[in-house]
Design a protein around this motif. Structure first.
Motif, PDB file in Angstrom:
ATOM      1  N   GLN A 128       0.813  -1.215   0.000  1.00 15.42           N
ATOM      2  CA  GLN A 128       0.000   0.000   0.000  1.00 15.42           C
ATOM      3  C   GLN A 128       0.848   1.267   0.000  1.00 15.42           C
ATOM      4  O   GLN A 128       0.442   2.298  -0.535  1.00 15.42           O
ATOM      5  CB  GLN A 128      -0.937  -0.008   1.217  1.00 15.42           C
ATOM      6  CG  GLN A 128      -1.979  -1.118   1.166  1.00 15.42           C
ATOM      7  CD  GLN A 128      -2.916  -0.988  -0.018  1.00 15.42           C
ATOM      8  OE1 GLN A 128      -3.519   0.067  -0.211  1.00 15.42           O
ATOM      9  NE2 GLN A 128      -3.044  -2.041  -0.810  1.00 15.42           N
ATOM     10  N   THR A 129       2.005   1.197   0.598  1.00 16.80           N
ATOM     11  CA  THR A 129       2.888   2.370   0.652  1.00 16.80           C
ATOM     12  C   THR A 129       4.334   1.925   0.420  1.00 16.80           C
ATOM     13  O   THR A 129       4.676   0.757   0.570  1.00 16.80           O
ATOM     14  CB  THR A 129       2.800   3.071   2.023  1.00 16.80           C
ATOM     15  OG1 THR A 129       3.157   2.133   3.060  1.00 16.80           O
ATOM     16  CG2 THR A 129       1.400   3.602   2.275  1.00 16.80           C
ATOM     17  N   ASP A 130       5.150   2.883   0.028  1.00 20.14           N
ATOM     18  CA  ASP A 130       6.595   2.670  -0.084  1.00 20.14           C
ATOM     19  C   ASP A 130       6.932   1.460  -0.968  1.00 20.14           C
ATOM     20  O   ASP A 130       7.640   0.531  -0.552  1.00 20.14           O
ATOM     21  CB  ASP A 130       7.211   2.489   1.306  1.00 20.14           C
ATOM     22  CG  ASP A 130       8.740   2.637   1.274  1.00 20.14           C
ATOM     23  OD1 ASP A 130       9.242   3.335   0.369  1.00 20.14           O
ATOM     24  OD2 ASP A 130       9.409   2.048   2.142  1.00 20.14           O
ATOM     25  N   VAL A 131       6.421   1.479  -2.196  1.00 16.72           N
ATOM     26  CA  VAL A 131       6.709   0.396  -3.133  1.00 16.72           C
ATOM     27  C   VAL A 131       8.140   0.521  -3.633  1.00 16.72           C
ATOM     28  O   VAL A 131       8.533   1.555  -4.173  1.00 16.72           O
ATOM     29  CB  VAL A 131       5.722   0.419  -4.318  1.00 16.72           C
ATOM     30  CG1 VAL A 131       6.094  -0.637  -5.352  1.00 16.72           C
ATOM     31  CG2 VAL A 131       4.301   0.201  -3.821  1.00 16.72           C
ATOM     32  N   ARG A 132       8.917  -0.526  -3.449  1.00 15.88           N
ATOM     33  CA  ARG A 132      10.306  -0.545  -3.891  1.00 15.88           C
ATOM     34  C   ARG A 132      10.439  -1.322  -5.193  1.00 15.88           C
ATOM     35  O   ARG A 132       9.589  -2.165  -5.502  1.00 15.88           O
ATOM     36  CB  ARG A 132      11.187  -1.198  -2.813  1.00 15.88           C
ATOM     37  CG  ARG A 132      11.078  -0.543  -1.437  1.00 15.88           C
ATOM     38  CD  ARG A 132      11.625   0.870  -1.440  1.00 15.88           C
ATOM     39  NE  ARG A 132      11.531   1.500  -0.137  1.00 15.88           N
ATOM     40  CZ  ARG A 132      12.477   1.401   0.809  1.00 15.88           C
ATOM     41  NH1 ARG A 132      13.554   0.664   0.590  1.00 15.88           N
ATOM     42  NH2 ARG A 132      12.322   2.007   1.968  1.00 15.88           N
ATOM     43  N   PRO A 133      11.519  -1.090  -5.930  1.00 17.69           N
ATOM     44  CA  PRO A 133      11.707  -1.844  -7.179  1.00 17.69           C
ATOM     45  C   PRO A 133      11.640  -3.354  -6.994  1.00 17.69           C
ATOM     46  O   PRO A 133      11.068  -4.058  -7.832  1.00 17.69           O
ATOM     47  CB  PRO A 133      13.087  -1.379  -7.652  1.00 17.69           C
ATOM     48  CG  PRO A 133      13.203   0.021  -7.138  1.00 17.69           C
ATOM     49  CD  PRO A 133      12.528  -0.007  -5.788  1.00 17.69           C
ATOM     50  N   HIS A 134      12.192  -3.856  -5.880  1.00 19.28           N
ATOM     51  CA  HIS A 134      12.182  -5.318  -5.708  1.00 19.28           C
ATOM     52  C   HIS A 134      10.763  -5.846  -5.491  1.00 19.28           C
ATOM     53  O   HIS A 134      10.475  -7.009  -5.808  1.00 19.28           O
ATOM     54  CB  HIS A 134      13.103  -5.747  -4.568  1.00 19.28           C
ATOM     55  CG  HIS A 134      12.628  -5.382  -3.190  1.00 19.28           C
ATOM     56  ND1 HIS A 134      11.678  -6.105  -2.510  1.00 19.28           N
ATOM     57  CD2 HIS A 134      12.983  -4.358  -2.370  1.00 19.28           C
ATOM     58  CE1 HIS A 134      11.458  -5.551  -1.325  1.00 19.28           C
ATOM     59  NE2 HIS A 134      12.229  -4.488  -1.214  1.00 19.28           N
ATOM     60  N   ASP A 135       9.836  -4.998  -4.960  1.00 13.07           N
ATOM     61  CA  ASP A 135       8.446  -5.426  -4.823  1.00 13.07           C
ATOM     62  C   ASP A 135       7.824  -5.675  -6.199  1.00 13.07           C
ATOM     63  O   ASP A 135       7.112  -6.663  -6.411  1.00 13.07           O
ATOM     64  CB  ASP A 135       7.625  -4.363  -4.085  1.00 13.07           C
ATOM     65  CG  ASP A 135       8.081  -4.140  -2.658  1.00 13.07           C
ATOM     66  OD1 ASP A 135       8.381  -5.138  -1.969  1.00 13.07           O
ATOM     67  OD2 ASP A 135       8.148  -2.973  -2.230  1.00 13.07           O
ATOM     68  N   VAL A 136       8.093  -4.770  -7.126  1.00 10.59           N
ATOM     69  CA  VAL A 136       7.558  -4.901  -8.487  1.00 10.59           C
ATOM     70  C   VAL A 136       8.209  -6.081  -9.193  1.00 10.59           C
ATOM     71  O   VAL A 136       7.534  -6.876  -9.856  1.00 10.59           O
ATOM     72  CB  VAL A 136       7.762  -3.594  -9.272  1.00 10.59           C
ATOM     73  CG1 VAL A 136       7.408  -3.776 -10.742  1.00 10.59           C
ATOM     74  CG2 VAL A 136       6.923  -2.476  -8.655  1.00 10.59           C
ATOM     75  N   VAL A 137       9.519  -6.214  -9.057  1.00  4.78           N
ATOM     76  CA  VAL A 137      10.227  -7.336  -9.687  1.00  4.78           C
ATOM     77  C   VAL A 137       9.695  -8.661  -9.155  1.00  4.78           C
ATOM     78  O   VAL A 137       9.412  -9.593  -9.937  1.00  4.78           O
ATOM     79  CB  VAL A 137      11.746  -7.216  -9.453  1.00  4.78           C
ATOM     80  CG1 VAL A 137      12.459  -8.500  -9.876  1.00  4.78           C
ATOM     81  CG2 VAL A 137      12.308  -6.022 -10.213  1.00  4.78           C
ATOM     82  N   ASP A 138       9.534  -8.778  -7.846  1.00 11.78           N
ATOM     83  CA  ASP A 138       9.022 -10.028  -7.259  1.00 11.78           C
ATOM     84  C   ASP A 138       7.636 -10.362  -7.800  1.00 11.78           C
ATOM     85  O   ASP A 138       7.341 -11.528  -8.121  1.00 11.78           O
ATOM     86  CB  ASP A 138       8.963  -9.918  -5.732  1.00 11.78           C
ATOM     87  CG  ASP A 138      10.335  -9.958  -5.079  1.00 11.78           C
ATOM     88  OD1 ASP A 138      11.306 -10.324  -5.772  1.00 11.78           O
ATOM     89  OD2 ASP A 138      10.435  -9.618  -3.888  1.00 11.78           O
ATOM     90  N   ALA A 139       6.763  -9.352  -7.890  1.00 11.03           N
ATOM     91  CA  ALA A 139       5.408  -9.591  -8.377  1.00 11.03           C
ATOM     92  C   ALA A 139       5.426 -10.042  -9.832  1.00 11.03           C
ATOM     93  O   ALA A 139       4.714 -10.979 -10.222  1.00 11.03           O
ATOM     94  CB  ALA A 139       4.559  -8.330  -8.218  1.00 11.03           C
ATOM     95  N   ILE A 140       6.237  -9.382 -10.662  1.00 11.39           N
ATOM     96  CA  ILE A 140       6.314  -9.756 -12.072  1.00 11.39           C
ATOM     97  C   ILE A 140       6.825 -11.180 -12.231  1.00 11.39           C
ATOM     98  O   ILE A 140       6.248 -11.992 -12.971  1.00 11.39           O
ATOM     99  CB  ILE A 140       7.213  -8.768 -12.835  1.00 11.39           C
ATOM    100  CG1 ILE A 140       6.533  -7.400 -12.942  1.00 11.39           C
ATOM    101  CG2 ILE A 140       7.551  -9.299 -14.225  1.00 11.39           C
ATOM    102  CD1 ILE A 140       7.419  -6.312 -13.533  1.00 11.39           C
ATOM    103  N   VAL A 141       7.905 -11.509 -11.532  1.00 12.72           N
ATOM    104  CA  VAL A 141       8.497 -12.845 -11.651  1.00 12.72           C
ATOM    105  C   VAL A 141       7.518 -13.910 -11.174  1.00 12.72           C
ATOM    106  O   VAL A 141       7.343 -14.957 -11.814  1.00 12.72           O
ATOM    107  CB  VAL A 141       9.827 -12.911 -10.877  1.00 12.72           C
ATOM    108  CG1 VAL A 141      10.342 -14.353 -10.828  1.00 12.72           C
ATOM    109  CG2 VAL A 141      10.868 -12.004 -11.525  1.00 12.72           C
TER     110      VAL A 141
END
Length: 416
Positions: free
Chosen positions: A114-127
């Protein structure tokens, strides 16, 4: 502008020929492709031969040619491989798996923090999404590539998220981070470009060469096609219309400036309009997407606040869109994204009236104005189309095919 090379022209012709096959309701002949694209029959025959040898097209029956040799009918070879389209939005990541005919095979939406989205959060979700979808038994054996749409400014060649207004990212090497975990070609761009490419291949852009697509969701922008080609600008930042000034010293925008178009016609802007009209309105909700849905439903039922919200949104949108029309004079203007999907025909109709009052009459003479007809999520579809275009532009695939054909032709000439 750099002079187009023979390879650039051939690439454009290849895209045009294949787009014609996609656009047809059924298999098509070489003659029909030549007629639809304006290319010579000889050029089409060579392009089709390459696409057949690369497995992108297949023969799908024959038709009589009034006494001559039966003509082959052509269709996309859907089983040639799979493509991935990924839409990274403010609160979630949608990952969709397509066959080569761009039909959705599987889809998943994964939440982001919900807050403070980091690049690794997006990468993990995509993978997680890609690996989960590609493990299914009905998936074609090879993923040919993945397109990723990331909000904000994107440096396409290097695969860098230059700036994302959602999370204040700067210069994130997203493609490199993904490449460490996903063994496939990766193509990075933003929703404006992805949505416009989807329209060019599967929507209003099939019929016209000059097109403007307004994407209205948490972020707002304009995708532009000129003479049948996506317009990117010098640094791929063309289309940031959402951050042009609509109201001097107006609402604060997430970009840090005031009065931007996005602050008035995005989901956040619509929630702000409701709040200004009635701070206690039951239409308000912590989820701004939900506010837009509530407004659409309530306006249809005659709610005064909802109706006025749609009217104000149309006024803001029409005034800002009129400037775009005066600048680019397109043949088609398309509304897409969550806001357009939810507010639909009332927003379209009222925006058209505002545009008519503000745009120059000459810009409206050849203009069609419509809601997007691209099915499902145009952004993930457009992202997958980036992967398709990348595959079609692969020098290894088509360079080898073309070289083989040239060698065979030369050998035949020597022996004749």
């Amino acid at each position: 502008m750099a002079k187009r090379t023979a390879q650039d022209i051939r690439r454009r012709n290849r895209f045009d020929a294949l787009r014609c096959v996609f656009a047809a309701p059924g298999p098509v002949s070489r003659q029909e492709i030549a007629t639809a694209t304006g290319l010579s029959f000889a050029t089409v025959a060579n392009l089709v031969a390459e696409l057949l040898e690369a497995g992108v097209l297949r023969e799908a029956g024959h038709e009589d040619s009034k006494g001559g040799r039966p003509r082959a009918r052509l269709a996309v070879n859907a089983e040639r491989g799979a493509l991935v389209g990924i839409d990274v939005a403010e609160t979630s990541v949608q990952v969709e798996l397509f066959d080569l005919a761009l039909k959705v095979l599987r889809s998943v939406r994964l939440p982001l923090p919900q807050t403070d989205v980091r690049p690794h959060d997006v990468v993990d979700a995509i993978v997680t999404g890609v690996e989960g979808l590609s493990d299914a038994s009905d998936v074609p054996p090879r993923i040919l590539g993945a397109g990723i749409s990331v909000p904000g400014l994107v440096e396409r060649e290097g695969g860098v998220s230059v700036f994302s207004p959602y999370w204040s990212w700067r210069d994130v090497p997203l493609r490199s981070l993904l490449a460490e975990r996903l063994p496939m070609p990766l193509y990075l761009d933003n929703p404006l470009k992805a949505g416009t490419v989807a329209e060019m291949w599967f929507g209003a852009g099939r019929e016209v060469d000059d097109l403007v697509v307004l994407t209205l969701r948490a972020g707002v922008g304009a995708g532009i096609a000129v003479d049948g080609a996506l317009y990117r600008g010098a640094t791929n930042s063309a289309g940031e219309w959402g951050h042009t000034c609509l109201v001097r010293e107006g609402r604060e925008c997430r970009c840090g400036r005031q009065g931007c178009v996005e602050a008035y016609v995005s989901t956040r802007g619509i929630a702000r309009t409701v709040r200004e009209l009635d701070a206690e309105s039951p239409l308000l909700d912590p989820d701004e997407d939900t506010v837009t849905t509530k407004v659409a439903r309530a306006a249809a039922e005659g709610d005064a606040v909802a109706a006025e919200t749609v009217a104000r949104t149309a006024r803001y949108l029409g005034e800002a869109a009129a400037d775009l029309l005066n600048l680019f004079n397109p043949q088609a203007l398309v509304l897409g994204g969550w806001v357009a999907d939810r507010l639909g025909e009332p927003l379209l109709r009222q925006t058209r009236d505002v545009i008519a009052a503000h745009a120059l009459p000459a810009t409206l003479q050849a203009l069609t104005f419509q809601l997007s007809t691209v099915p499902d999520n145009p952004v993930s579809l457009g992202a997958a189309t980036f992967a398709l275009e990348g595959f079609l532009d692969d020098r290894e695939t088509f360079g080898t095919v073309a070289a083989g054909r040239r060698a065979a032709k030369a050998a035949k000439a020597r022996t004749s």
